[in-house]
Scaffold this motif. Structure first.
Motif, PDB file in Angstrom:
ATOM      1  N   HIS A  38       0.783  -1.231   0.000  1.00 57.78           N
ATOM      2  CA  HIS A  38       0.000   0.000   0.000  1.00 57.78           C
ATOM      3  C   HIS A  38       0.814   1.279   0.000  1.00 57.78           C
ATOM      4  CE1 HIS A  38      -2.630  -3.162   1.656  1.00 57.78           C
ATOM      5  NE2 HIS A  38      -3.516  -2.580   0.857  1.00 57.78           N
ATOM      6  N   ASN A  39       2.130   1.192   0.157  1.00 54.51           N
ATOM      7  CA  ASN A  39       2.933   2.422   0.179  1.00 54.51           C
ATOM      8  C   ASN A  39       4.378   2.120  -0.209  1.00 54.51           C
ATOM      9  OD1 ASN A  39       4.376   1.586   2.602  1.00 54.51           O
ATOM     10  ND2 ASN A  39       2.498   2.089   3.723  1.00 54.51           N
ATOM     11  N   ILE A  40       5.158   3.182  -0.359  1.00 50.51           N
ATOM     12  CA  ILE A  40       6.542   3.067  -0.801  1.00 50.51           C
ATOM     13  C   ILE A  40       7.396   2.314   0.222  1.00 50.51           C
ATOM     14  CG2 ILE A  40       8.633   4.390  -1.366  1.00 50.51           C
ATOM     15  CD1 ILE A  40       6.593   4.425  -3.603  1.00 50.51           C
ATOM     16  N   VAL A  41       7.134   2.494   1.502  1.00 50.98           N
ATOM     17  CA  VAL A  41       7.905   1.791   2.527  1.00 50.98           C
ATOM     18  C   VAL A  41       7.764   0.282   2.341  1.00 50.98           C
ATOM     19  CG1 VAL A  41       8.174   1.364   4.993  1.00 50.98           C
ATOM     20  CG2 VAL A  41       7.778   3.692   4.166  1.00 50.98           C
ATOM     21  N   GLN A  42       6.554  -0.179   2.108  1.00 51.49           N
ATOM     22  CA  GLN A  42       6.336  -1.603   1.874  1.00 51.49           C
ATOM     23  C   GLN A  42       7.008  -2.051   0.575  1.00 51.49           C
ATOM     24  OE1 GLN A  42       2.024  -1.671   2.058  1.00 51.49           O
ATOM     25  NE2 GLN A  42       2.074  -2.551   4.112  1.00 51.49           N
ATOM     26  N   LEU A  43       7.026  -1.179  -0.431  1.00 54.25           N
ATOM     27  CA  LEU A  43       7.685  -1.496  -1.695  1.00 54.25           C
ATOM     28  C   LEU A  43       9.186  -1.676  -1.489  1.00 54.25           C
ATOM     29  CD1 LEU A  43       7.505  -1.843  -4.782  1.00 54.25           C
ATOM     30  CD2 LEU A  43       7.897   0.633  -4.955  1.00 54.25           C
ATOM     31  N   VAL A  44       9.805  -0.786  -0.747  1.00 55.97           N
ATOM     32  CA  VAL A  44      11.242  -0.888  -0.475  1.00 55.97           C
ATOM     33  C   VAL A  44      11.526  -2.156   0.339  1.00 55.97           C
ATOM     34  CG1 VAL A  44      13.201   0.190   0.701  1.00 55.97           C
ATOM     35  CG2 VAL A  44      11.639   1.596  -0.648  1.00 55.97           C
ATOM     36  N   THR A  45      10.689  -2.430   1.333  1.00 53.08           N
ATOM     37  CA  THR A  45      10.852  -3.639   2.139  1.00 53.08           C
ATOM     38  C   THR A  45      10.777  -4.881   1.258  1.00 53.08           C
ATOM     39  OG1 THR A  45       9.885  -2.538   4.056  1.00 53.08           O
ATOM     40  CG2 THR A  45       9.938  -4.948   4.103  1.00 53.08           C
ATOM     41  N   TYR A  46       9.823  -4.922   0.368  1.00 51.86           N
ATOM     42  CA  TYR A  46       9.682  -6.043  -0.560  1.00 51.86           C
ATOM     43  C   TYR A  46      10.930  -6.175  -1.432  1.00 51.86           C
ATOM     44  CZ  TYR A  46       8.025  -8.890  -4.444  1.00 51.86           C
ATOM     45  OH  TYR A  46       7.904  -9.863  -5.391  1.00 51.86           O
ATOM     46  N   ALA A  47      11.406  -5.053  -1.969  1.00 54.51           N
ATOM     47  CA  ALA A  47      12.570  -5.074  -2.857  1.00 54.51           C
ATOM     48  C   ALA A  47      13.825  -5.556  -2.130  1.00 54.51           C
ATOM     49  CB  ALA A  47      12.793  -3.686  -3.447  1.00 54.51           C
ATOM     50  N   VAL A  48      14.006  -5.153  -0.884  1.00 52.27           N
ATOM     51  CA  VAL A  48      15.169  -5.584  -0.106  1.00 52.27           C
ATOM     52  C   VAL A  48      15.062  -7.078   0.213  1.00 52.27           C
ATOM     53  CG1 VAL A  48      16.370  -5.344   2.107  1.00 52.27           C
ATOM     54  CG2 VAL A  48      15.656  -3.300   0.847  1.00 52.27           C
ATOM     55  N   ARG A  49      13.911  -7.495   0.675  1.00 51.74           N
ATOM     56  CA  ARG A  49      13.723  -8.910   1.043  1.00 51.74           C
ATOM     57  C   ARG A  49      13.908  -9.848  -0.149  1.00 51.74           C
ATOM     58  NH1 ARG A  49       8.513  -8.392   5.042  1.00 51.74           N
ATOM     59  NH2 ARG A  49       9.699  -7.722   6.859  1.00 51.74           N
ATOM     60  N   ASN A  50      13.538  -9.380  -1.333  1.00 51.46           N
ATOM     61  CA  ASN A  50      13.636 -10.203  -2.528  1.00 51.46           C
ATOM     62  C   ASN A  50      14.907  -9.928  -3.334  1.00 51.46           C
ATOM     63  OD1 ASN A  50      11.031 -11.880  -2.752  1.00 51.46           O
ATOM     64  ND2 ASN A  50      10.376  -9.870  -2.058  1.00 51.46           N
ATOM     65  N   LYS A  51      15.827  -9.209  -2.709  1.00 51.35           N
ATOM     66  CA  LYS A  51      17.151  -8.922  -3.279  1.00 51.35           C
ATOM     67  C   LYS A  51      17.065  -8.220  -4.633  1.00 51.35           C
ATOM     68  CE  LYS A  51      19.419 -12.390  -0.618  1.00 51.35           C
ATOM     69  NZ  LYS A  51      18.990 -13.635  -0.146  1.00 51.35           N
ATOM     70  N   ILE A  52      16.045  -7.369  -4.795  1.00 49.91           N
ATOM     71  CA  ILE A  52      15.934  -6.543  -5.993  1.00 49.91           C
ATOM     72  C   ILE A  52      16.844  -5.335  -5.848  1.00 49.91           C
ATOM     73  CG2 ILE A  52      14.348  -5.130  -7.357  1.00 49.91           C
ATOM     74  CD1 ILE A  52      12.142  -7.167  -6.450  1.00 49.91           C
ATOM     75  N   ILE A  53      16.954  -4.830  -4.611  1.00 50.96           N
ATOM     76  CA  ILE A  53      17.886  -3.758  -4.300  1.00 50.96           C
ATOM     77  C   ILE A  53      18.691  -4.169  -3.074  1.00 50.96           C
ATOM     78  CG2 ILE A  53      16.467  -1.912  -5.282  1.00 50.96           C
ATOM     79  CD1 ILE A  53      15.715  -1.119  -2.407  1.00 50.96           C
ATOM     80  N   VAL A  54      19.861  -3.577  -2.947  1.00 44.52           N
ATOM     81  CA  VAL A  54      20.720  -3.819  -1.788  1.00 44.52           C
ATOM     82  C   VAL A  54      20.986  -2.473  -1.149  1.00 44.52           C
ATOM     83  CG1 VAL A  54      22.957  -4.669  -0.994  1.00 44.52           C
ATOM     84  CG2 VAL A  54      21.799  -5.796  -2.906  1.00 44.52           C
ATOM     85  N   LEU A  55      20.696  -2.375   0.132  1.00 47.07           N
ATOM     86  CA  LEU A  55      20.962  -1.135   0.851  1.00 47.07           C
ATOM     87  C   LEU A  55      22.426  -1.099   1.242  1.00 47.07           C
ATOM     88  CD1 LEU A  55      17.823  -0.996   3.154  1.00 47.07           C
ATOM     89  CD2 LEU A  55      18.173   0.121   0.950  1.00 47.07           C
ATOM     90  N   SER A  56      23.038   0.070   1.012  1.00 47.37           N
ATOM     91  CA  SER A  56      24.473   0.168   1.369  1.00 47.37           C
ATOM     92  C   SER A  56      24.686   1.185   2.449  1.00 47.37           C
ATOM     93  CB  SER A  56      25.289   0.537   0.150  1.00 47.37           C
ATOM     94  OG  SER A  56      24.792   1.697  -0.463  1.00 47.37           O
TER      95      SER A  56
END
Length: 56
Positions: A38-56
């Motif tokens: 429902h929001n960008i925070v959940q989108l970022v969480t999804y992307a990190v968990r699924n290794k679409i993005i890596v936080l540095s």
């Protein structure tokens, strides 16, 4: 998805892709619906968990 995770607005993404901001917003809404988020925070969480993005 990556552009949203980077914090770009619909207008900024639209300019980069030469499409209308409304088209970007429609795509965003479809992504949210498909992922069940429902929001960008959940989108970022999804992307990190699924290794679409890596936080540095």
């Amino acid at each position: 998805m990556l552009a949203f995770c980077k914090g770009l607005s619909c207008n900024e993404i639209a300019k980069m892709m030469y499409i209308s901001p409304k088209t970007v917003d429609n795509h965003k809404q479809h992504i949210f619906a498909k992922l069940g988020i429902h929001n960008i925070v959940q989108l970022v969480t999804y992307a990190v968990r699924n290794k679409i993005i890596v936080l540095s």
